[in-house]
Design an enzyme around this catalytic site. Structure first.
Site, PDB file in Angstrom:
ATOM      1  N   ASP A   1       0.838  -1.199   0.000  1.00  0.00           N
ATOM      2  CA  ASP A   1       0.000   0.000   0.000  1.00  0.00           C
ATOM      3  C   ASP A   1       0.875   1.253   0.000  1.00  0.00           C
ATOM      4  O   ASP A   1       2.078   1.198   0.249  1.00  0.00           O
ATOM      5  CB  ASP A   1      -0.887   0.029   1.253  1.00  0.00           C
ATOM      6  CG  ASP A   1      -1.704  -1.237   1.415  1.00  0.00           C
ATOM      7  OD1 ASP A   1      -2.475  -1.555   0.508  1.00  0.00           O
ATOM      8  OD2 ASP A   1      -1.547  -1.901   2.465  1.00  0.00           O
TER       9      ASP A   1
ATOM     10  N   ASP B   1      -1.378  -2.176  -4.078  1.00  0.00           N
ATOM     11  CA  ASP B   1      -2.607  -2.587  -3.403  1.00  0.00           C
ATOM     12  C   ASP B   1      -3.530  -1.386  -3.229  1.00  0.00           C
ATOM     13  O   ASP B   1      -4.227  -1.003  -4.149  1.00  0.00           O
ATOM     14  CB  ASP B   1      -2.255  -3.235  -2.069  1.00  0.00           C
ATOM     15  CG  ASP B   1      -3.383  -4.099  -1.515  1.00  0.00           C
ATOM     16  OD1 ASP B   1      -4.313  -4.428  -2.279  1.00  0.00           O
ATOM     17  OD2 ASP B   1      -3.329  -4.454  -0.334  1.00  0.00           O
ATOM     18  N   ASP B   2      -3.517  -0.731  -2.084  1.00  0.00           N
ATOM     19  CA  ASP B   2      -4.387   0.416  -1.815  1.00  0.00           C
ATOM     20  C   ASP B   2      -3.559   1.683  -1.592  1.00  0.00           C
ATOM     21  O   ASP B   2      -2.396   1.622  -1.186  1.00  0.00           O
ATOM     22  CB  ASP B   2      -5.229   0.164  -0.560  1.00  0.00           C
ATOM     23  CG  ASP B   2      -6.058  -1.105  -0.671  1.00  0.00           C
ATOM     24  OD1 ASP B   2      -6.746  -1.275  -1.690  1.00  0.00           O
ATOM     25  OD2 ASP B   2      -6.007  -1.926   0.263  1.00  0.00           O
TER      26      ASP B   2
ATOM     27  N   ASP C   1      -4.651   1.767   3.587  1.00  0.00           N
ATOM     28  CA  ASP C   1      -5.245   0.516   4.037  1.00  0.00           C
ATOM     29  C   ASP C   1      -5.497   0.590   5.540  1.00  0.00           C
ATOM     30  O   ASP C   1      -4.571   0.829   6.321  1.00  0.00           O
ATOM     31  CB  ASP C   1      -4.312  -0.654   3.722  1.00  0.00           C
ATOM     32  CG  ASP C   1      -4.973  -2.011   3.982  1.00  0.00           C
ATOM     33  OD1 ASP C   1      -6.095  -2.039   4.506  1.00  0.00           O
ATOM     34  OD2 ASP C   1      -4.349  -3.034   3.653  1.00  0.00           O
TER      35      ASP C   1
ATOM     36  N   LYS D   1      -9.107   2.373   1.711  1.00  0.00           N
ATOM     37  CA  LYS D   1      -9.774   1.216   2.307  1.00  0.00           C
ATOM     38  C   LYS D   1      -9.971   1.541   3.779  1.00  0.00           C
ATOM     39  O   LYS D   1      -9.028   1.577   4.563  1.00  0.00           O
ATOM     40  CB  LYS D   1      -8.942  -0.055   2.154  1.00  0.00           C
ATOM     41  CG  LYS D   1      -9.622  -1.299   2.729  1.00  0.00           C
ATOM     42  CD  LYS D   1      -8.677  -2.494   2.750  1.00  0.00           C
ATOM     43  CE  LYS D   1      -8.416  -2.994   1.350  1.00  0.00           C
ATOM     44  NZ  LYS D   1      -7.482  -4.145   1.366  1.00  0.00           N
TER      45      LYS D   1
ATOM     46  N   ALA E   1     -23.138  29.440   2.185  1.00  0.00           N
ATOM     47  CA  ALA E   1     -23.053  28.048   2.632  1.00  0.00           C
ATOM     48  C   ALA E   1     -21.803  27.434   2.017  1.00  0.00           C
ATOM     49  O   ALA E   1     -21.222  27.987   1.066  1.00  0.00           O
ATOM     50  CB  ALA E   1     -24.305  27.268   2.210  1.00  0.00           C
TER      51      ALA E   1
ATOM     52  N   ASP F   1     -19.407  25.134  -0.316  1.00  0.00           N
ATOM     53  CA  ASP F   1     -19.512  24.508  -1.619  1.00  0.00           C
ATOM     54  C   ASP F   1     -19.541  22.987  -1.442  1.00  0.00           C
ATOM     55  O   ASP F   1     -19.116  22.452  -0.415  1.00  0.00           O
ATOM     56  CB  ASP F   1     -18.312  24.868  -2.502  1.00  0.00           C
ATOM     57  CG  ASP F   1     -18.255  26.352  -2.828  1.00  0.00           C
ATOM     58  OD1 ASP F   1     -19.265  27.051  -2.612  1.00  0.00           O
ATOM     59  OD2 ASP F   1     -17.184  26.806  -3.289  1.00  0.00           O
TER      60      ASP F   1
END
Length: 491
Positions: free
Chosen positions: A174, A198-199, A202, A240, A388, A390
């Protein structure tokens, strides 16, 4: 104009402790790997280790076991005279779970401005507490570039990049990982993860439960692809959020102003996380599925507000026991398309960082004038302009950090001071700002009420009152800016 000061931004300032100095501490300059190892092993609270630019070859793990204190960190810093970054090369290591580059078991360290390359496992493995890792890179390691594990807690990873990490099995590496047996209170701020096998991030747990990790202004880009751009065998998620072997553990996650773009599978991924997930003012674009929280092993709570999901390859999924989905780009009759944005160029997110390590200014996902996403959000405690917030990760018409300048580079004068000091700063445009004083342990001690300041020169008088002699942090923050400086009181 309305603005709210983000508590998370102010907490970030409390971790910028490298500015604090004390005359009794030792400054050490190192020029090679052997000198670095010696300096690290002998350092004590308050010491500064300055690393010259250039190439450093290591063939064994750098183990950091000693600790600083909450008021006096041990710092590893680039030498002020450097014209190039220090590169720590661990590529002579074989791939093995014991061959981490830097094993940080100590606490209260500040490590800044180092490129860590080619480790046989993690580029940095953190099991200590209250460490600050700033403006470092982790690349081409054989496991996650930076991993927090073994109870590591309350660490802040600030303005770091992790990319092109891949193991030989083409499955596990990761960008960043706060996972397995990590402790609580860890934060990633201003970080980027791209082309990790991988990510990008993680959060998978094993053996620990009910922890919270915070992600602010973090970008996950093109994860699941290898360095050469081909798809790997990993999961390919941007963020993840959790998951566990028994699919029963809670990894609470807070995302603010984060972006997931171009990741192979999910931008923001459930993965059986049973915890509470909060997403404020985030953005997801061209992921396999932009946001995926399924009905299997359902999350305890999912709250998504002011977030953009645009042009994902599959339909999003929003499932949790408690579901709060409000004021997002697909709700309230809003129509989101390419015409809402100044740019949709994912590669622009990989531009060089600014010289101070902060994220580059990009046009990606910034709203064009007239977009119906402007002022269409709801107040979630993040600074905003207009009537307000965005929708999305960027606020329009906000004062940037480059528009905020201390007078002659000095935040306050005199400093040190005994009774009162003048805080002087210049603004390119009118802005609402918050000024506060923090202790080194992160406690807010004094605060000016949030106020509107004019363009040009502004001066505030800060009276000492009950502040004891010592070091403090002065923070000035607004919608898209944050400046910090040391403040010293003396008798």
């Amino acid at each position: 104009m309305t603005t709210k000061t983000t508590q998370c931004n102010l907490i970030l300032a409390c971790f910028m402790l490298w500015q604090i100095s004390c005359f009794a501490f030792t400054d050490i300059t190192v020029n090679n790997a052997s000198q670095f190892n010696t300096a690290v092993s002998s350092a004590s609270a308050g010491d500064n280790i300055y690393v010259r630019g250039g190439h450093y070859s290591f063939n064994t793990v750098v183990s950091i076991n000693n600790s600083g204190t909450s008021s006096n960190l041990i710092s590893i810093l680039p030498h002020p005279d450097n014209t190039s970054r220090p590169v720590f090369d661990f590529s002579s290591m074989i791939e093995h779970s014991s061959n981490r580059a830097i094993s940080l078991q100590g606490s209260y360290w500040h490590i800044k401005g180092i490129d860590i390359f080619g480790a046989g496992d993690n580029g940095m493995h953190i099991r200590g507490h209250n460490n600050l890792i700033e403006y470092c890179t982790f690349s081409e390691c054989s496991d996650s570039g930076l991993q927090i594990d073994n109870g590591g807690s309350f660490n802040t990873i600030l303005n770091c990049d992790s990319y092109n990490n891949a193991d030989s099995s083409i499955e596990n590496a990761d960008g960043f990982a706060c996972k397995l047996t990590a402790g609580t209170g860890n934060k990633f701020i201003g970080c980027r993860a791209w082309n990790n096998l991988d990510d990008g991030w993680d959060g998978y747990l094993r053996g620990i439960d009910n922890i919270t990790t915070t992600y602010e202004n973090c970008w996950a880009i093109n994860n699941g692809y290898l360095k050469d751009g081909t798809a790997g065998g990993g999961d390919g998620n941007g963020f993840k959020t959790g998951g566990s072997d028994d699919k029963d553990l809670k990894h609470h996650a807070v995302f603010k102003n984060c972006i997931a773009a171009g990741n192979i599978v999910d931008g923001f991924d459930h993965n059986s996380n049973r915890g509470t997930i909060t997403m404020y003012n985030c953005g997801a674009y061209q992921n396999g599925r932009n946001i995926n929280f399924s009905s299997s092993n359902i999350a305890e709570k999912l709250e998504i507000k002011n977030t953009i999901s645009y042009d994902g390859n599959s339909n999003d999924s929003f499932r949790a026991t408690t579901l709060i989905i409000e004021n997002n780009s697909w709700q309230n009759g809003l129509t989101t398309n390419a015409n809402d944005f100044e740019s949709l160029d994912i590669n622009s997110l990989l531009a060089n960082r600014k010289t101070d390590g902060s994220l580059p200014d990009v046009q990606f996902f910034k709203l064009v004038a007239g977009s119906d996403l402007i002022d269409a959000g709801v107040d979630v405690g993040i600074s905003f302009n207009g009537s307000a917030p965005d929708i999305g990760p960027f606020e329009t018409a906000a004062l940037s950090i480059n528009d905020f300048v201390f007078e002659n580079g000095v935040a306050n004068y005199p400093n040190p001071f005994s009774e009162e000091t003048q805080i002087v700063f210049n603004l390119k445009q009118e802005a609402n700002l918050n000024v506060a004083i923090y202790s080194l342990t992160g406690a807010k001690l004094m605060e000016f009420k949030e106020n509107k300041y004019n363009s040009g020169k502004n001066t505030l008088t800060l009276k000492r009152h009950s502040l004891a002699s010592g070091n403090y942090l002065l923070t000035i923050s607004g919608p898209n800016n944050l400046s910090t400086s040391k403040l010293i009181t003396v008798n």
